[in-house]
Write a protein that holds these residues in place. Structure first.
Motif, PDB file in Angstrom:
ATOM      1  N   LEU A  77       0.805  -1.223   0.000  1.00  0.00           N
ATOM      2  CA  LEU A  77       0.000   0.000   0.000  1.00  0.00           C
ATOM      3  C   LEU A  77       0.839   1.276   0.000  1.00  0.00           C
ATOM      4  O   LEU A  77       0.277   2.368   0.067  1.00  0.00           O
ATOM      5  CB  LEU A  77      -0.949   0.012   1.202  1.00  0.00           C
ATOM      6  N   VAL A  78       2.164   1.154  -0.097  1.00  0.00           N
ATOM      7  CA  VAL A  78       2.959   2.376  -0.124  1.00  0.00           C
ATOM      8  C   VAL A  78       2.649   3.158  -1.390  1.00  0.00           C
ATOM      9  O   VAL A  78       2.374   2.597  -2.448  1.00  0.00           O
ATOM     10  CB  VAL A  78       4.478   2.083  -0.029  1.00  0.00           C
ATOM     11  N   ASN A  79       2.689   4.473  -1.254  1.00  0.00           N
ATOM     12  CA  ASN A  79       2.336   5.353  -2.367  1.00  0.00           C
ATOM     13  C   ASN A  79       3.508   5.460  -3.345  1.00  0.00           C
ATOM     14  O   ASN A  79       4.595   5.887  -2.988  1.00  0.00           O
ATOM     15  CB  ASN A  79       1.966   6.733  -1.822  1.00  0.00           C
ATOM     16  N   HIS A 126      -0.155  -0.619  -9.175  1.00  0.00           N
ATOM     17  CA  HIS A 126       0.814  -0.673 -10.275  1.00  0.00           C
ATOM     18  C   HIS A 126       0.941  -2.107 -10.796  1.00  0.00           C
ATOM     19  O   HIS A 126       1.005  -2.337 -12.012  1.00  0.00           O
ATOM     20  CB  HIS A 126       2.180  -0.177  -9.812  1.00  0.00           C
ATOM     21  N   CYS A 134       4.049   7.343  -6.709  1.00  0.00           N
ATOM     22  CA  CYS A 134       3.595   8.296  -7.726  1.00  0.00           C
ATOM     23  C   CYS A 134       2.077   8.390  -7.793  1.00  0.00           C
ATOM     24  O   CYS A 134       1.471   8.369  -8.872  1.00  0.00           O
ATOM     25  CB  CYS A 134       4.180   7.938  -9.085  1.00  0.00           C
ATOM     26  N   GLY A 135       1.452   8.465  -6.612  1.00  0.00           N
ATOM     27  CA  GLY A 135       0.029   8.743  -6.558  1.00  0.00           C
ATOM     28  C   GLY A 135      -0.888   7.551  -6.461  1.00  0.00           C
ATOM     29  O   GLY A 135      -2.112   7.723  -6.396  1.00  0.00           O
ATOM     30  N   LYS A 136      -0.348   6.337  -6.438  1.00  0.00           N
ATOM     31  CA  LYS A 136      -1.210   5.163  -6.299  1.00  0.00           C
ATOM     32  C   LYS A 136      -0.478   4.085  -5.518  1.00  0.00           C
ATOM     33  O   LYS A 136       0.758   4.036  -5.526  1.00  0.00           O
ATOM     34  CB  LYS A 136      -1.658   4.643  -7.662  1.00  0.00           C
ATOM     35  N   PRO A 137      -1.231   3.199  -4.847  1.00  0.00           N
ATOM     36  CA  PRO A 137      -0.589   2.122  -4.083  1.00  0.00           C
ATOM     37  C   PRO A 137       0.220   1.196  -4.992  1.00  0.00           C
ATOM     38  O   PRO A 137      -0.147   0.962  -6.148  1.00  0.00           O
ATOM     39  CB  PRO A 137      -1.777   1.385  -3.445  1.00  0.00           C
TER      40      PRO A 137
END
Length: 213
Positions: free
Chosen positions: A27-29, A38, A31-34
């Motif tokens: 769940l680390v961000n 990606h 560039c704007g998403k978890p």
């Protein structure tokens, strides 16, 4: 590889203590998403995806379901005392002929990931060494021939495609279960694995720069 005969298992039950931010690494961000989004974006052609959860399980489930409703979840309730191999074991139950195992802290160059997924046989990819705490991979004549925690020419990025019926169940590390299956065909892919704060900063910059080395 034919998606219809392949199961994908994303192992993200761990606590990510080395990263030190109090959240599961899936769940680390980035560039704007978890991070896990990606990964799922690159798996859009696969219809049997299992996400193995443990620490902060409901948070991961909520994020994944908001993006894609057909993903299945398996639970590693012993995530504090077991390693990624235990999560893999929960995810491969009744899996298809081939299984793709992905660490929940891994980012892969999209073009390279497609090459790996399209490879028609078993494959254990290698990467240049970028992590602070890598698992090293020994390679000879385009074959992966050994793992090491101390030395090697390449890094194993925590990604493999293998026949399901060849996998054994264990509680520690996936690479320990893969050792008896070597040698395996290997291809080079560009990746970033996130274990430490430095890994995280490097991964974010890498994605910002277009996944280029």
């Amino acid at each position: 590889m034919n998606p219809s005969n392949t199961t994908v298992v994303i192992c993200c039950a761990g606590m990510g203590t080395r990263l030190g931010i109090g959240t599961t690494k899936a769940l680390v961000n980035i560039c704007g998403k978890p991070l896990i989004i990606h990964q799922l974006e690159q798996l859009k052609d696969y219809d049997d995806i299992r996400v193995v959860v443990g620490f902060q399980a409901q948070n991961v489930i909520d994020v994944v379901k908001e993006y894609r409703s057909d993903v299945m979840f398996a639970f590693n309730y012993d995530y504090e005392s077991t390693g990624p191999a235990a999560s893999m074991g929960r995810g491969i139950i009744r899996a298809r002929k081939y299984v793709v195992i992905i660490d929940g802290d891994l980012l892969v160059n999209p073009n390279d990931f497609k090459l790996f997924l399209d490879y028609p046989e078993e494959c254990l990819p290698n990467s240049t060494i970028t992590s602070d705490e890598p698992v090293y991979l020994k390679v000879k004549n385009e074959m992966a021939i050994g793992f090491s925690e101390k030395f090697g020419d390449f890094e194993w990025p925590g990604l493999v495609k293998i026949k399901t019926d060849r996998l054994k169940i264990g509680n520690e590390y996936v690479y320990e279960l893969l050792k008896p299956l070597l040698p395996l065909k290997t291809i080079s892919i560009r990746t970033r694995e996130i274990d430490t704060p430095d890994d995280y900063e490097n991964a974010v910059k890498w994605v910002e720069d277009g996944y280029l080395d």
